[in-house]
Design a protein around this motif. Structure first.
Motif, PDB file in Angstrom:
ATOM      1  N   ASN A 202      -7.923  10.760 -12.925  1.00 31.53           N
ATOM      2  CA  ASN A 202      -6.464  10.790 -12.805  1.00 31.53           C
ATOM      3  C   ASN A 202      -5.961   9.725 -11.832  1.00 31.53           C
ATOM      4  O   ASN A 202      -4.768   9.558 -11.647  1.00 31.53           O
ATOM      5  CB  ASN A 202      -5.969  12.180 -12.374  1.00 31.53           C
ATOM      6  N   PRO A 204      -5.705   9.061  -8.420  1.00 34.97           N
ATOM      7  CA  PRO A 204      -4.657   9.357  -7.436  1.00 34.97           C
ATOM      8  C   PRO A 204      -4.386   8.156  -6.547  1.00 34.97           C
ATOM      9  O   PRO A 204      -5.259   7.307  -6.332  1.00 34.97           O
ATOM     10  CB  PRO A 204      -5.248  10.518  -6.633  1.00 34.97           C
ATOM     11  N   THR A 260       2.042  14.873  -2.834  1.00 39.44           N
ATOM     12  CA  THR A 260       2.069  15.322  -4.225  1.00 39.44           C
ATOM     13  C   THR A 260       0.692  15.185  -4.871  1.00 39.44           C
ATOM     14  O   THR A 260       0.316  15.972  -5.735  1.00 39.44           O
ATOM     15  CB  THR A 260       3.092  14.496  -5.043  1.00 39.44           C
ATOM     16  N   GLN A 261      -0.069  14.171  -4.448  1.00 43.83           N
ATOM     17  CA  GLN A 261      -1.454  14.001  -4.884  1.00 43.83           C
ATOM     18  C   GLN A 261      -2.347  13.960  -3.646  1.00 43.83           C
ATOM     19  O   GLN A 261      -2.630  12.899  -3.096  1.00 43.83           O
ATOM     20  CB  GLN A 261      -1.623  12.714  -5.692  1.00 43.83           C
ATOM     21  N   GLU A 265      -7.800  18.333  -1.992  1.00 42.53           N
ATOM     22  CA  GLU A 265      -6.960  19.460  -2.385  1.00 42.53           C
ATOM     23  C   GLU A 265      -7.396  20.741  -1.661  1.00 42.53           C
ATOM     24  O   GLU A 265      -8.420  21.340  -1.995  1.00 42.53           O
ATOM     25  CB  GLU A 265      -7.048  19.651  -3.902  1.00 42.53           C
TER      26      GLU A 265
END
Length: 476
Positions: A202, A204, A260-261, A265
């Motif tokens: 993805n 980031p 947001t990214q 996480e």
């Protein structure tokens, strides 16, 4: 009847050979992890050869652990930015280059640089293996996959001191690296054929501040913990480094909640199963490393055994762990985490208790049996719990969960040695003041107190296991 797919597929929809893929990733990770403890029994020979102090020699291990620990959180970002085959190659080539430098080093600085370059590859490989193993096995076989991971993560550092002791007794210490290098190069060649891309990227956005906060926080915390065993917890360098590290980690965590990214996480901690399993596994790993350091002190100092003999005492336990890990993984797939972990924790507690009653006359065979029994219990607990924790996450969070799990384990591994050695040293100092006509030496008293702390930690982990629920085996 639905046809069961026996081969995994890559991101392009092509099937590939799982056995070759798994073999390449396991061998690569085994080679990098074994270097964490490979130099433990070789340090005296290196000190003599390069004419360096014990403090400088210890940095050959400490620096490796520090750099490896700093790299682990970065792996989650890299796994979502660079295709996993390329990242695997980068990690293995970094490790290979570092190994070459170590093998041909003629000075301490050169050897230290080689160890640091090795550690970059090692820090990337550990979470890379765990993430890839999860993605190439279906959910109902992830226990089996993590059993194989357990063979590498626990068996490699356990067998390294014995292997190292044998090599340095008969050959130059540089052969530790000469032997590893050709195996590394063969594994890189095999990766060209068997490694496949299985992670959908993805990509980031890179957050430089997050990288800086993460590196500073982990680096300072691990440094403080590492030096505590030598200079004590009361030393300003120790606690200032630890406090500063915790502050930077707190700032890093706060920043992740605003992005947001996120670089890493942290929402994975919203899962109770993941959080509890990570803590329990870290505590158990903490005692494993502590015991691996304390037992050689006991056998070499109080029983006057050689480094090789001391390593051989740990070898049966390492073999037991290597055998039981894949078996416990399959049992997890069949019975779930609750039953397996409780049985393992009971065995672990029973086998740990007798260690704080050791005497100078305790039979060596009894120590071997107790230690092997500890590793048996550990094999039933560590990988099933780690599997349950990662299984509780969605596929998109697996790379982050793997990075966090391994980071916590790395911190607790350093903490285990520092705390248990610190307790031993404090008890030795206190007991020395009253030591006279008693039959117990200060060192033996200190070791018993340190082993007692290990039992207390196991008891805490045992209690936490009661709150682990067997998750459903639904695909996330």
């Amino acid at each position: 009847m639905t046809k069961i797919r026996t081969h995994p597929i890559d991101i392009y929809g092509n099937q590939f050979n799982r056995t070759g893929f798994v073999l390449v990733i396991m061998v690569g990770t085994f080679l990098t992890i074994i270097n964490q403890t490979l130099l433990v029994t070789a340090l005296p020979k290196i000190m003599d050869d390069l004419d360096i102090s014990a403090v400088n020699a210890q940095w050959l291990i400490t620096a490796f652990m520090l750099i490896s620990g700093i790299m682990i959180p970065t792996s989650a970002f890299l796994l979502n930015t660079i295709n996993n085959k390329k990242l695997f190659m980068v990690a293995m080539f970094s490790f290979a280059i570092g190994t070459v430098i170590c093998a041909i080093s003629t000075t301490y600085n050169m050897l230290l640089i080689g160890r640091i370059i090795q550690a970059i590859g090692s820090g990337l490989m550990i979470p890379l293996m765990q993430t890839l193993m999860f993605l190439v096995y279906p959910v109902e076989r992830r226990g089996e996959a993590m059993g194989l991971v357990g063979v590498v993560i626990a068996f490699a550092p356990a067998i390294a001191p014995t292997l190292s002791g044998w090599i340095v007794d008969y050959f130059n210490w540089r052969y530790l690296f000469y032997i590893i290098l050709p195996i590394t190069m063969v594994n890189i060649l095999l990766a060209c054929f068997y490694m496949r891309n299985v992670i959908n990227l993805n990509k980031p956005k890179i957050d430089v501040l997050s990288i800086m906060l993460s590196s500073l926080g982990l680096g300072l915390l691990l440094y403080g913990i590492s030096v505590a065993g030598n200079i004590g917890w009361q030393n300003k360098i120790t606690w200032l480094s630890c406090v500063a590290g915790i502050i930077f980690i707190s700032l890093f965590s706060h920043r992740q909640s605003k992005l947001t990214q996120p670089f890493l996480e942290l929402r994975v901690f919203k899962s109770k199963t993941f959080t509890l399993s990570t803590i329990i596994v870290a505590i158990i790993f903490m005692t494993m490393i502590g015991f691996e350091i304390l037992l050689p002190i006991y056998t070499q100092t109080l029983k006057n055994l050689s480094a090789l003999q001391s390593g051989l005492i740990l070898l049966p336990g390492a073999i037991v762990l290597g055998i039981i890990s894949p078996i416990s993984g399959k049992l997890f797939d069949k019975y779930g985490v609750k039953k397996i972990s409780m049985i393992g924790m009971f065995i672990l507690a029973v086998a740990t208790f007798p260690f704080f009653f050791l005497t100078e006359d305790t039979a060596t065979w009894w120590i071997v049996c107790l230690y092997s029994l500890r590793m048996l219990g550990m094999g039933f607990v560590m990988m099933p719990l780690a599997t349950a924790g990662i299984n509780a996450l969605s596929n998109s969070l697996i790379s982050h969960g793997s990075a966090i799990t391994n980071t916590v384990r790395q911190v607790f591994a350093s903490l285990g040695s520092a705390v248990m050695v610190g307790i031993m040293s404090a008890a030795v100092t206190k007991y020395s003041n009253s030591y006279g006509g008693t039959t117990m030496t200060p060192l033996l008293n200190g070791l018993n107190k340190a082993f007692m702390s290990g039992f207390i930690l196991i008891t805490i982990a045992f209690t936490l296991c009661l709150f682990i629920a067997s998750p459903s085996k639904e695909a996330k």
